[in-house]
Write a protein that holds these residues in place. Structure first.
Motif, mmCIF file in Angstrom:
data_model
loop_
_atom_site.group_PDB
_atom_site.id
_atom_site.type_symbol
_atom_site.label_atom_id
_atom_site.label_comp_id
_atom_site.label_asym_id
_atom_site.label_seq_id
_atom_site.Cartn_x
_atom_site.Cartn_y
_atom_site.Cartn_z
ATOM 1 N N PRO A 124 -14.557 22.534 84.180
ATOM 2 C CA PRO A 124 -15.487 22.790 84.853
ATOM 3 C C PRO A 124 -14.592 23.871 85.455
ATOM 4 C CG PRO A 124 -15.522 21.171 86.249
ATOM 5 C CD PRO A 124 -14.741 21.007 84.953
ATOM 6 N N VAL A 125 -13.986 25.395 84.643
ATOM 7 C CA VAL A 125 -13.542 26.534 85.909
ATOM 8 C C VAL A 125 -14.036 27.174 85.678
ATOM 9 C CG1 VAL A 125 -10.583 24.266 85.452
ATOM 10 C CG2 VAL A 125 -11.451 26.387 83.621
ATOM 11 N N ALA A 126 -13.204 28.510 86.000
ATOM 12 C CA ALA A 126 -13.304 29.952 86.093
ATOM 13 C C ALA A 126 -11.959 30.053 86.272
ATOM 14 C CB ALA A 126 -13.629 30.603 87.088
ATOM 15 N N ILE A 127 -12.019 30.774 85.196
ATOM 16 C CA ILE A 127 -10.089 31.785 85.118
ATOM 17 C C ILE A 127 -9.923 33.242 84.909
ATOM 18 C CG2 ILE A 127 -8.105 32.364 82.916
ATOM 19 C CD1 ILE A 127 -10.461 29.220 81.752
ATOM 20 N N ASP A 128 -9.562 34.022 85.602
ATOM 21 C CA ASP A 128 -9.324 34.713 85.979
ATOM 22 C C ASP A 128 -6.950 35.559 85.897
ATOM 23 O OD1 ASP A 128 -9.998 37.426 87.927
ATOM 24 O OD2 ASP A 128 -8.264 36.981 88.491
ATOM 25 N N ILE A 129 -7.690 36.832 85.279
ATOM 26 C CA ILE A 129 -5.782 37.625 85.463
ATOM 27 C C ILE A 129 -6.428 38.920 85.243
ATOM 28 C CG2 ILE A 129 -3.975 37.887 83.481
ATOM 29 C CD1 ILE A 129 -4.926 36.032 81.789
ATOM 30 N N HIS A 130 -5.384 38.962 86.605
ATOM 31 C CA HIS A 130 -5.105 40.589 87.024
ATOM 32 C C HIS A 130 -3.744 41.319 87.481
ATOM 33 C CE1 HIS A 130 -9.134 39.698 89.831
ATOM 34 N NE2 HIS A 130 -8.843 41.155 90.319
ATOM 35 N N ARG A 131 -3.898 42.353 86.584
ATOM 36 C CA ARG A 131 -2.683 42.992 86.727
ATOM 37 C C ARG A 131 -3.126 44.613 87.737
ATOM 38 N NH1 ARG A 131 -1.162 45.958 81.319
ATOM 39 N NH2 ARG A 131 -1.997 47.283 82.576
ATOM 40 N N SER A 132 -1.456 44.461 88.638
ATOM 41 C CA SER A 132 -1.337 45.739 89.030
ATOM 42 C C SER A 132 -3.321 46.033 89.785
ATOM 43 C CB SER A 132 -1.085 46.566 88.173
ATOM 44 O OG SER A 132 -0.014 46.343 88.338
ATOM 45 N N GLY A 133 -3.703 45.594 90.133
ATOM 46 C CA GLY A 133 -4.703 45.532 90.784
ATOM 47 C C GLY A 133 -6.190 45.215 90.309
ATOM 48 N N GLN A 134 -6.065 44.887 88.452
ATOM 49 C CA GLN A 134 -6.800 45.486 87.945
ATOM 50 C C GLN A 134 -7.067 44.060 86.549
ATOM 51 O OE1 GLN A 134 -6.240 47.756 84.266
ATOM 52 N NE2 GLN A 134 -8.877 47.993 84.128
ATOM 53 N N GLN A 135 -8.629 43.403 86.933
ATOM 54 C CA GLN A 135 -9.130 42.489 86.535
ATOM 55 C C GLN A 135 -8.685 42.412 84.968
ATOM 56 O OE1 GLN A 135 -13.407 41.121 86.675
ATOM 57 N NE2 GLN A 135 -12.579 38.525 87.818
ATOM 58 N N LEU A 136 -8.349 42.260 84.371
ATOM 59 C CA LEU A 136 -7.734 42.688 82.846
ATOM 60 C C LEU A 136 -8.619 40.713 81.664
ATOM 61 C CD1 LEU A 136 -4.324 42.803 82.165
ATOM 62 C CD2 LEU A 136 -5.537 44.672 82.780
ATOM 63 N N PHE A 137 -8.914 40.003 82.636
ATOM 64 C CA PHE A 137 -10.171 38.983 82.248
ATOM 65 C C PHE A 137 -10.201 38.303 82.764
ATOM 66 C CE2 PHE A 137 -9.985 34.525 80.411
ATOM 67 C CZ PHE A 137 -10.582 35.125 78.930
ATOM 68 N N HIS A 138 -11.708 37.458 82.597
ATOM 69 C CA HIS A 138 -12.573 36.224 83.705
ATOM 70 C C HIS A 138 -13.079 35.394 82.835
ATOM 71 C CE1 HIS A 138 -14.738 34.886 86.109
ATOM 72 N NE2 HIS A 138 -14.865 35.230 86.951
ATOM 73 N N ALA A 139 -13.316 34.506 83.044
ATOM 74 C CA ALA A 139 -14.159 33.680 82.109
ATOM 75 C C ALA A 139 -14.928 32.421 82.911
ATOM 76 C CB ALA A 139 -13.748 32.638 81.130
ATOM 77 N N ALA A 140 -16.234 32.206 82.879
ATOM 78 C CA ALA A 140 -16.722 31.403 83.676
ATOM 79 C C ALA A 140 -17.134 30.331 82.946
ATOM 80 C CB ALA A 140 -17.596 31.709 85.087
ATOM 81 N N LEU A 141 -16.525 29.117 82.704
ATOM 82 C CA LEU A 141 -17.055 27.805 82.026
ATOM 83 C C LEU A 141 -18.080 27.066 82.612
ATOM 84 C CD1 LEU A 141 -13.149 26.629 80.305
ATOM 85 C CD2 LEU A 141 -15.202 28.434 79.227
ATOM 86 N N PRO A 142 -18.374 26.968 81.917
ATOM 87 C CA PRO A 142 -19.949 25.782 81.668
ATOM 88 C C PRO A 142 -19.527 24.301 83.262
ATOM 89 C CG PRO A 142 -19.668 25.522 79.594
ATOM 90 C CD PRO A 142 -18.396 26.649 79.923
ATOM 91 N N GLY A 143 -20.165 24.424 84.387
ATOM 92 C CA GLY A 143 -19.704 23.381 85.215
ATOM 93 C C GLY A 143 -19.440 24.660 86.270
ATOM 94 N N SER A 144 -18.764 25.298 86.601
ATOM 95 C CA SER A 144 -18.340 26.193 86.916
ATOM 96 C C SER A 144 -19.230 27.011 87.972
ATOM 97 C CB SER A 144 -16.947 27.550 86.712
ATOM 98 O OG SER A 144 -17.691 28.474 86.005
ATOM 99 N N THR A 145 -18.539 27.019 89.345
ATOM 100 C CA THR A 145 -19.795 28.148 90.086
ATOM 101 C C THR A 145 -19.585 29.384 90.385
ATOM 102 O OG1 THR A 145 -18.812 27.488 92.539
ATOM 103 C CG2 THR A 145 -20.309 25.809 90.833
ATOM 104 N N PRO A 146 -20.056 30.001 91.648
ATOM 105 C CA PRO A 146 -19.768 31.113 92.237
ATOM 106 C C PRO A 146 -18.223 31.019 92.952
ATOM 107 C CG PRO A 146 -22.079 31.215 91.647
ATOM 108 C CD PRO A 146 -21.539 30.273 91.571
ATOM 109 N N ASP A 147 -18.782 29.605 93.887
ATOM 110 C CA ASP A 147 -17.215 29.714 94.291
ATOM 111 C C ASP A 147 -16.021 29.528 94.241
ATOM 112 O OD1 ASP A 147 -19.172 29.086 96.557
ATOM 113 O OD2 ASP A 147 -19.425 26.768 96.190
#
Length: 173
Positions: free
Chosen positions: A62-85
């Motif tokens: 139940p994770v959220a995944i994020d990839i940033h490069r040089s201050g820009q978000q290039l990828f984000h995913a929130a899978l079931p069970g992850s939360t805004p926290d």
């Protein structure tokens, strides 16, 4: 995708042992020395993020995944069970990578190795920075750290290991 291929990747930098065993500072530093890209493009971010989603789904993590490069978000995913926290944890862990140029887990381990904690000794706001596992620097050969790939939702060592496993697999391609 263009990236560095290193024979040590196929040997695996993440030992497959019990979760309660903590990697040494030397093991963590070795991961950073070896998990280096020749370049890192938007397409690389998409492919790496998609690989992380695939690995997390296989494990029903139940994770959220994020990839940033040089201050820009290039990828984000929130899978079931992850939360805004999880998104808040991602931001806090990513800021540690941006400030120290090292994996968030390694930064925390360095403080623990000195007999303290990041929260006690860094003098940084714990609402803004978290030296907990799960954020790893995106390092480009000849350039340095240009961003971070971050996972949140599992215990910190498992977050760290998931990111490292994905980087190993991605760089082996």
């Amino acid at each position: 995708m263009t990236h560095k291929s290193n024979p040590s990747h196929s040997q695996g930098l993440t030992p497959k042992f019990h979760p309660e065993l903590t990697p040494s500072l030397e093991e963590l530093e070795k991961q950073e020395r070896h998990l280096v890209f020749r370049q890192f493009t938007h397409d690389d971010a998409w492919a790496l993020g998609s690989l992380l989603v695939e690995l997390a789904r296989e494990r029903q993590a139940p994770v959220a995944i994020d990839i940033h490069r040089s201050g820009q978000q290039l990828f984000h995913a929130a899978l079931p069970g992850s939360t805004p926290d999880n998104d808040a944890w991602i931001a806090r862990k990513r800021r540690v990578v941006e400030r120290y140029g090292s994996a968030s887990y390694l930064v925390g381990a360095r403080f623990r190795a000195k007999g303290s904690t990041f929260e006690e000794s860094s003098r940084l706001d714990p609402d803004t920075y978290a030296a907990h596992g799960g954020s790893f620097p995106i390092t480009v050969e000849g350039v340095g750290v240009i961003g971070a790939v971050t996972v949140s939702g599992l215990p910190q060592l498992q977050d760290h290991r998931l990111v490292v496993e994905a980087l190993e697999r991605f760089l082996d391609r």
